[in-house]
Design a protein around this motif. Structure first.
Motif, PDB file in Angstrom:
ATOM      1  N   HIS A 255       0.818  -1.205   0.000  1.00 60.58           N
ATOM      2  CA  HIS A 255       0.000   0.000   0.000  1.00 60.58           C
ATOM      3  C   HIS A 255       0.857   1.263   0.000  1.00 60.58           C
ATOM      4  O   HIS A 255       0.453   2.290  -0.574  1.00 60.58           O
ATOM      5  N   PRO A 314      -5.327   3.619   6.981  1.00 59.78           N
ATOM      6  CA  PRO A 314      -5.089   3.370   5.559  1.00 59.78           C
ATOM      7  C   PRO A 314      -6.330   2.906   4.806  1.00 59.78           C
ATOM      8  O   PRO A 314      -6.357   2.934   3.570  1.00 59.78           O
ATOM      9  N   ALA A 315      -7.358   2.486   5.546  1.00 53.51           N
ATOM     10  CA  ALA A 315      -8.598   2.074   4.887  1.00 53.51           C
ATOM     11  C   ALA A 315      -9.401   3.269   4.404  1.00 53.51           C
ATOM     12  O   ALA A 315     -10.157   3.167   3.431  1.00 53.51           O
ATOM     13  N   SER A 318      -5.436   8.053   1.907  1.00 53.97           N
ATOM     14  CA  SER A 318      -4.143   7.805   1.266  1.00 53.97           C
ATOM     15  C   SER A 318      -3.160   8.920   1.609  1.00 53.97           C
ATOM     16  O   SER A 318      -2.159   9.104   0.905  1.00 53.97           O
ATOM     17  N   SER A 384      -9.166  -6.614  -1.826  1.00 56.51           N
ATOM     18  CA  SER A 384      -8.324  -5.424  -1.939  1.00 56.51           C
ATOM     19  C   SER A 384      -7.479  -5.293  -0.684  1.00 56.51           C
ATOM     20  O   SER A 384      -7.779  -5.895   0.354  1.00 56.51           O
ATOM     21  N   ARG A 386      -7.205  -2.544   1.026  1.00 60.49           N
ATOM     22  CA  ARG A 386      -7.968  -1.760   1.997  1.00 60.49           C
ATOM     23  C   ARG A 386      -8.932  -2.638   2.803  1.00 60.49           C
ATOM     24  O   ARG A 386      -9.226  -2.338   3.968  1.00 60.49           O
ATOM     25  N   PHE A 389      -7.345  -3.693   6.021  1.00 57.56           N
ATOM     26  CA  PHE A 389      -7.339  -2.686   7.080  1.00 57.56           C
ATOM     27  C   PHE A 389      -8.714  -2.545   7.729  1.00 57.56           C
ATOM     28  O   PHE A 389      -8.811  -2.417   8.956  1.00 57.56           O
ATOM     29  N   TRP A 390      -9.775  -2.557   6.918  1.00 66.12           N
ATOM     30  CA  TRP A 390     -11.125  -2.468   7.471  1.00 66.12           C
ATOM     31  C   TRP A 390     -11.403  -3.635   8.413  1.00 66.12           C
ATOM     32  O   TRP A 390     -11.938  -3.464   9.514  1.00 66.12           O
TER      33      TRP A 390
END
Length: 430
Positions: A255, A314-315, A318, A384, A386, A389-390
């Protein structure tokens, strides 16, 4: 039952041995910080698959799942300092081989995985054993202060100085970064040679190491942890947090580093990871005072909340600056948690059980890391980055809510009072 600290070699308890152990922790974790930043960068140079890059974290952390319990038993059976030295030397040799492979352009991704696995195995035995050595060199009254110093030093070296240094070395050459890590482990071996005394773990009278099977020793450690309700709950929380941590570490390089959304260079990525160290030092240094003022429950809950922010940032963004700030907060939470939990463990767990408890503790808290890395790699590949992170942030929030309802401040105070009243605390009744 007599406390082993009263009968072991008196030369182990003292300022000189603690300073040598402290210096060994500093040098070892500096090498750790360089190496753990460099290994994923080597992988990124070989493949653009998020799952294959995450495989490095999986390989490096899998030994915690496989060997944490045997490592704890071994720490209670043989000289602990000798085991640490052997594993530190082994890490230096592995890195020499990896650096040579990169330099000769003969290192394959499979070879990199094998090296990461061997480094992780040596780390399991060395780190599990080191936690058992601390109560052997530090008087009970200075335990929390000692763990604060060690945790802050570990964080500075592993997360603040090591990653930026690793990024700079990696920018100059990946072989140079790996070789520097090997030199660091060799230097740590020299520092540990200063320590004097014998470091065999204490055992109950009439108990010989060979008289008890490996399975029986492991079972005894698990039963002890299960009877300690507060410590058992904290281990489960730490396991969930470590899985999320490993997931974050497994994919954050994809990322962050160009061509990822953050667009960072290798050296800039090192500085980002270094923010963990800055926060870790602040959290570890403040932990003793915060624990006295607010209580362990509040400190531990706040630490977990900071960690959830680290995962969520980071979710939703950016922005390198926002992620750097939340990374610092996550590091602070990690540092405060480590000191608060480690000092409680050192007060409660008797020396004869310390190695086995450390093994169970590391299995629960670090054994989940390969699982987190595996799930992260698959999720990043199929959905993904992201989404990783979620998911991690949601799990941390859920664990925080459950913990706040499960363990009360009064229970923490009861455990502390029982530890203070006995020179060698007995486990709580279920």
């Amino acid at each position: 039952m007599q406390s082993d600290i009263q009968v072991r070699d008196s030369r182990t308890v003292g300022a000189r041995n603690f300073r040598a152990l402290w210096a060994g922790v500093a040098v070892t974790n500096l090498a750790d910080g360089v190496v753990k930043l460099t290994l994923p960068l080597v992988a990124v140079s070989m493949t653009d698959s998020p799952a294959l890059v995450a495989g490095i974290t999986l390989a490096n952390t899998l030994p915690w799942l496989l060997f944490a319990l045997p490592a704890g038993v071994l720490a209670d059976r043989i000289d602990r300092l000798r085991l640490i030295k052997m594993m530190t030397g082994a890490r230096a040799l592995v890195l020499a081989v990896l650096a040579g492979g990169v330099l000769a352009d003969r290192l394959s991704l499979a070879g990199l995985y094998a090296g990461a696995l061997l480094l992780g195995t040596a780390e399991v035995f060395a780190d599990t054993t080191r936690m058992s050595v601390v109560p052997m060199v530090v008087p009970r009254g200075r335990m929390e202060s000692a763990f604060a110093k060690l945790t802050a030093t570990e964080t500075v070296a592993n997360e603040f100085i090591g990653p930026p240094l690793g990024g700079l070395l990696a920018a100059a050459g990946l072989a140079a970064a790996l070789g520097a890590g090997g030199v660091g482990y060799a230097a740590a071996l020299l520092v540990l040679a200063i320590m004097t005394g014998h470091y065999r773990g204490g055992r109950r009278p009439g108990s010989a190491p060979g008289a008890v099977s490996l399975r029986a020793d492991i079972s005894a450690g698990i039963r002890y942890v299960w009877r300690e309700r507060v410590l058992r709950t904290l281990l489960l929380v730490a396991g969930a947090a470590s899985a999320c941590w490993a997931a974050w570490m497994a994919v954050i390089v994809v990322h962050a580093v160009t061509p990822g959304p953050l667009g960072l260079s290798r050296s800039e990525y090192g500085l980002l990871i270094g923010a963990l160290g800055v926060g870790g030092v602040l959290g570890a240094s403040a932990a003793p005072a915060l624990t006295r003022r607010l209580g362990r429950q509040v400190v531990l809950a706040t630490s977990m909340a900071c960690f959830a922010l680290l995962l969520a940032a980071p979710a939703i963004s950016s922005s390198p600056w926002l992620i750097a700030v939340t990374t610092l907060l996550g590091g602070a939470g990690s540092g405060a948690w480590n000191v608060t939990y480690s000092s409680l463990r050192a007060l409660v767990v008797p020396d004869e059980m310390m190695g086995r408890y450390s093994g169970v503790s590391r299995l629960a808290s670090w054994g989940s890391m390969p699982l987190g890395a595996l799930v992260a790699g698959l999720t990043a590949e199929l959905i993904s980055v992201r989404a990783v992170f979620w998911g991690g942030a949601a799990l941390c929030v859920l664990v925080l809510a459950v913990t706040m309802r499960t363990v009360t401040s009064a229970e923490f105070r009861q455990v502390e009072a029982r530890a203070s009243a006995s020179p060698e605390p007995e486990p709580a009744q279920p």
